[in-house]
Design a protein around this motif. Structure first.
Motif, PDB file in Angstrom:
ATOM      1  N   HIS A 227      26.683  -6.199 -39.726  1.00  0.00           N
ATOM      2  CA  HIS A 227      26.982  -5.407 -38.536  1.00  0.00           C
ATOM      3  C   HIS A 227      25.748  -4.577 -38.188  1.00  0.00           C
ATOM      4  O   HIS A 227      25.301  -3.737 -38.985  1.00  0.00           O
ATOM      5  CB  HIS A 227      28.172  -4.482 -38.789  1.00  0.00           C
ATOM      6  CG  HIS A 227      28.615  -3.723 -37.581  1.00  0.00           C
ATOM      7  ND1 HIS A 227      29.301  -4.315 -36.540  1.00  0.00           N
ATOM      8  CD2 HIS A 227      28.452  -2.414 -37.238  1.00  0.00           C
ATOM      9  CE1 HIS A 227      29.542  -3.412 -35.614  1.00  0.00           C
ATOM     10  NE2 HIS A 227      29.034  -2.254 -36.015  1.00  0.00           N
ATOM     11  N   ARG A 246      28.349 -12.125 -32.360  1.00  0.00           N
ATOM     12  CA  ARG A 246      29.437 -11.551 -31.562  1.00  0.00           C
ATOM     13  C   ARG A 246      28.997 -10.167 -31.096  1.00  0.00           C
ATOM     14  O   ARG A 246      28.794  -9.255 -31.889  1.00  0.00           O
ATOM     15  CB  ARG A 246      30.728 -11.437 -32.379  1.00  0.00           C
ATOM     16  CG  ARG A 246      31.910 -10.967 -31.505  1.00  0.00           C
ATOM     17  CD  ARG A 246      33.217 -10.852 -32.277  1.00  0.00           C
ATOM     18  NE  ARG A 246      33.255  -9.671 -33.127  1.00  0.00           N
ATOM     19  CZ  ARG A 246      33.299  -9.675 -34.451  1.00  0.00           C
ATOM     20  NH1 ARG A 246      33.269 -10.845 -35.105  1.00  0.00           N
ATOM     21  NH2 ARG A 246      33.347  -8.569 -35.151  1.00  0.00           N
ATOM     22  N   PHE A 247      28.808 -10.052 -29.781  1.00  0.00           N
ATOM     23  CA  PHE A 247      28.418  -8.766 -29.211  1.00  0.00           C
ATOM     24  C   PHE A 247      29.675  -7.934 -28.972  1.00  0.00           C
ATOM     25  O   PHE A 247      30.613  -8.367 -28.293  1.00  0.00           O
ATOM     26  CB  PHE A 247      27.655  -8.971 -27.902  1.00  0.00           C
ATOM     27  CG  PHE A 247      26.309  -9.623 -28.102  1.00  0.00           C
ATOM     28  CD1 PHE A 247      25.201  -8.873 -28.429  1.00  0.00           C
ATOM     29  CD2 PHE A 247      26.164 -11.002 -27.988  1.00  0.00           C
ATOM     30  CE1 PHE A 247      23.963  -9.464 -28.623  1.00  0.00           C
ATOM     31  CE2 PHE A 247      24.947 -11.614 -28.185  1.00  0.00           C
ATOM     32  CZ  PHE A 247      23.830 -10.844 -28.501  1.00  0.00           C
ATOM     33  N   ASN A 248      29.700  -6.740 -29.525  1.00  0.00           N
ATOM     34  CA  ASN A 248      30.879  -5.873 -29.461  1.00  0.00           C
ATOM     35  C   ASN A 248      30.827  -4.960 -28.243  1.00  0.00           C
ATOM     36  O   ASN A 248      29.754  -4.725 -27.659  1.00  0.00           O
ATOM     37  CB  ASN A 248      30.981  -5.060 -30.750  1.00  0.00           C
ATOM     38  CG  ASN A 248      30.981  -5.965 -31.985  1.00  0.00           C
ATOM     39  OD1 ASN A 248      31.765  -6.915 -32.061  1.00  0.00           O
ATOM     40  ND2 ASN A 248      30.098  -5.683 -32.932  1.00  0.00           N
ATOM     41  N   ASP A 249      31.987  -4.437 -27.848  1.00  0.00           N
ATOM     42  CA  ASP A 249      32.095  -3.592 -26.654  1.00  0.00           C
ATOM     43  C   ASP A 249      31.269  -2.318 -26.767  1.00  0.00           C
ATOM     44  O   ASP A 249      30.828  -1.762 -25.747  1.00  0.00           O
ATOM     45  CB  ASP A 249      33.564  -3.231 -26.396  1.00  0.00           C
ATOM     46  CG  ASP A 249      34.389  -4.455 -26.025  1.00  0.00           C
ATOM     47  OD1 ASP A 249      33.783  -5.449 -25.562  1.00  0.00           O
ATOM     48  OD2 ASP A 249      35.623  -4.421 -26.191  1.00  0.00           O
ATOM     49  N   ASP A 250      31.051  -1.819 -27.983  1.00  0.00           N
ATOM     50  CA  ASP A 250      30.293  -0.573 -28.160  1.00  0.00           C
ATOM     51  C   ASP A 250      28.783  -0.806 -28.213  1.00  0.00           C
ATOM     52  O   ASP A 250      28.010   0.096 -28.508  1.00  0.00           O
ATOM     53  CB  ASP A 250      30.749   0.157 -29.422  1.00  0.00           C
ATOM     54  CG  ASP A 250      30.561  -0.692 -30.678  1.00  0.00           C
ATOM     55  OD1 ASP A 250      30.144  -1.859 -30.551  1.00  0.00           O
ATOM     56  OD2 ASP A 250      30.835  -0.181 -31.783  1.00  0.00           O
ATOM     57  N   THR A 252      27.184  -2.825 -30.283  1.00  0.00           N
ATOM     58  CA  THR A 252      26.724  -3.309 -31.582  1.00  0.00           C
ATOM     59  C   THR A 252      26.822  -4.832 -31.652  1.00  0.00           C
ATOM     60  O   THR A 252      27.362  -5.473 -30.742  1.00  0.00           O
ATOM     61  CB  THR A 252      27.542  -2.677 -32.725  1.00  0.00           C
ATOM     62  OG1 THR A 252      28.927  -3.051 -32.562  1.00  0.00           O
ATOM     63  CG2 THR A 252      27.423  -1.153 -32.688  1.00  0.00           C
ATOM     64  N   LEU A 253      26.322  -5.389 -32.740  1.00  0.00           N
ATOM     65  CA  LEU A 253      26.286  -6.842 -32.906  1.00  0.00           C
ATOM     66  C   LEU A 253      26.772  -7.217 -34.303  1.00  0.00           C
ATOM     67  O   LEU A 253      26.316  -6.638 -35.302  1.00  0.00           O
ATOM     68  CB  LEU A 253      24.862  -7.365 -32.693  1.00  0.00           C
ATOM     69  CG  LEU A 253      24.578  -8.841 -33.003  1.00  0.00           C
ATOM     70  CD1 LEU A 253      25.380  -9.752 -32.095  1.00  0.00           C
ATOM     71  CD2 LEU A 253      23.077  -9.128 -32.872  1.00  0.00           C
ATOM     72  N   THR A 254      27.668  -8.173 -34.359  1.00  0.00           N
ATOM     73  CA  THR A 254      28.136  -8.704 -35.639  1.00  0.00           C
ATOM     74  C   THR A 254      27.619 -10.127 -35.791  1.00  0.00           C
ATOM     75  O   THR A 254      27.795 -10.957 -34.897  1.00  0.00           O
ATOM     76  CB  THR A 254      29.672  -8.703 -35.720  1.00  0.00           C
ATOM     77  OG1 THR A 254      30.152  -7.360 -35.560  1.00  0.00           O
ATOM     78  CG2 THR A 254      30.131  -9.234 -37.070  1.00  0.00           C
TER      79      THR A 254
END
Length: 305
Positions: A227, A246-250, A252-254
């Motif tokens: 993360h 996977r780009f997250n709404d906040d 960040t990147l997973t």
């Protein structure tokens, strides 16, 4: 000036069917008599210039000397020139430069270059690369000090077989006399490289060994989930470009990637530590604990001061 004119004339003749003496004289701002002398000099250098008589006559180069343009398309030519140019830059290979010049007579001068490549030597000394290549072609035994992945320093004597550029680094594939087996050595970890006077005569067949090595890298892979913070996306993409993202709404990147035995993958630990507090290992739990231990050891080292 004369040499530059002669070289330019050769390329002009290669790129055109027939050129008149008057057209050449006008282009280079010299007399036709000078052009005749230049043509004689080019012929004396071994380049087969043919004289054509008649109204549309002039000079040209024998078709047998030119590369058949139907054999390669413009895309092929561009790609080959790009690769050869990068190789010639690293190894100062005059033969590669000559091939480039021949290929340029097949390509289209007006075509916009769509590909650029720099395999450069910023991760390995260019002089060492040239020395190693010379040793390979001359079948010379080389000697060097090597730092392995366990940070152990050993002296090696090897029969060099092939230079390989992969994973963004240069490697030397060779038969190691110290270990009596084939080994890959990362060039950046080689020090005090010396080409000895000794030659070797055995023939090395390496293809099947390399395939077996590559297959072994794909076995028993474990999923690693990372993360990354929003301000480390570019760095994460650079290091793990082939991972699932996977780009997250906040912001960040997973990332999820597969690694062979991640708890012992020193390269992975080094990269993760370089991110500082910008990354968190989510899975597997064993790797997460190793990162925690590493960080605690670093903290205790600085606490002693």
């Amino acid at each position: 000036m004369k040499l530059e004119r002669l070289i330019s004339m050769i390329y002009m003749l290669l790129n055109n069917e027939v050129l008149s003496a008057s057209a050449l004289a006008e282009k280079y701002n010299v007399s036709q008599r000078t052009i005749y002398r230049d043509i004689d000099a080019i012929c004396a250098a071994g380049i087969p210039v043919v004289s054509y008589q008649g109204v549309n006559g002039g000079y040209g180069i024998m078709e047998e000397y030119k590369m058949d343009k139907s054999l390669l398309g413009s895309y092929d030519v561009e790609s080959l020139i790009t690769i050869l140019h990068s190789v010639s830059t690293v190894f100062e290979d005059e033969r590669a430069l000559e091939t480039i010049h021949r290929l340029q007579t097949v390509g289209q001068e007006s075509q916009t270059q769509s590909l650029s490549m720099d395999i450069g030597s910023w991760r390995a000394n260019a002089e060492s690369l040239r020395l190693l290549r010379t040793a390979i072609t001359g079948k010379r035994v080389i000697r060097f000090d090597y730092i392995n992945a366990k940070n152990e320093r050993t002296n090696r004597k090897v029969e060099p077989v092939r230079l390989m550029y992969k994973y963004g680094s240069w490697y030397l594939y060779s038969f190691c006399r110290t270990r009596e087996d084939y080994r890959e050595f990362r060039v950046s970890r080689m020090a005090d490289v010396v080409e000895t006077p000794e030659t070797f005569h055995r023939t090395h067949v390496v293809e099947h060994r390399e395939r077996a090595y590559d297959m072994s890298r794909k076995a028993e892979q474990v999923e690693v989930v990372l993360h990354f913070s929003a301000d480390s996306l570019a760095m994460a993409m650079d290091h793990f470009y082939d991972a699932d993202k996977r780009f997250n709404d906040d912001g960040t990147l997973t990332m999820t990637l597969k690694v062979i035995n991640p708890s012992e993958a020193r390269w992975l630990l080094s990269i993760l530590l370089s991110f500082g507090d910008k990354v968190e290992v989510m899975e597997p739990a064993e790797l997460r604990q190793i990162m925690r231990t590493k960080l605690e050891n670093m903290l205790s080292r600085y606490a002693k001061g």
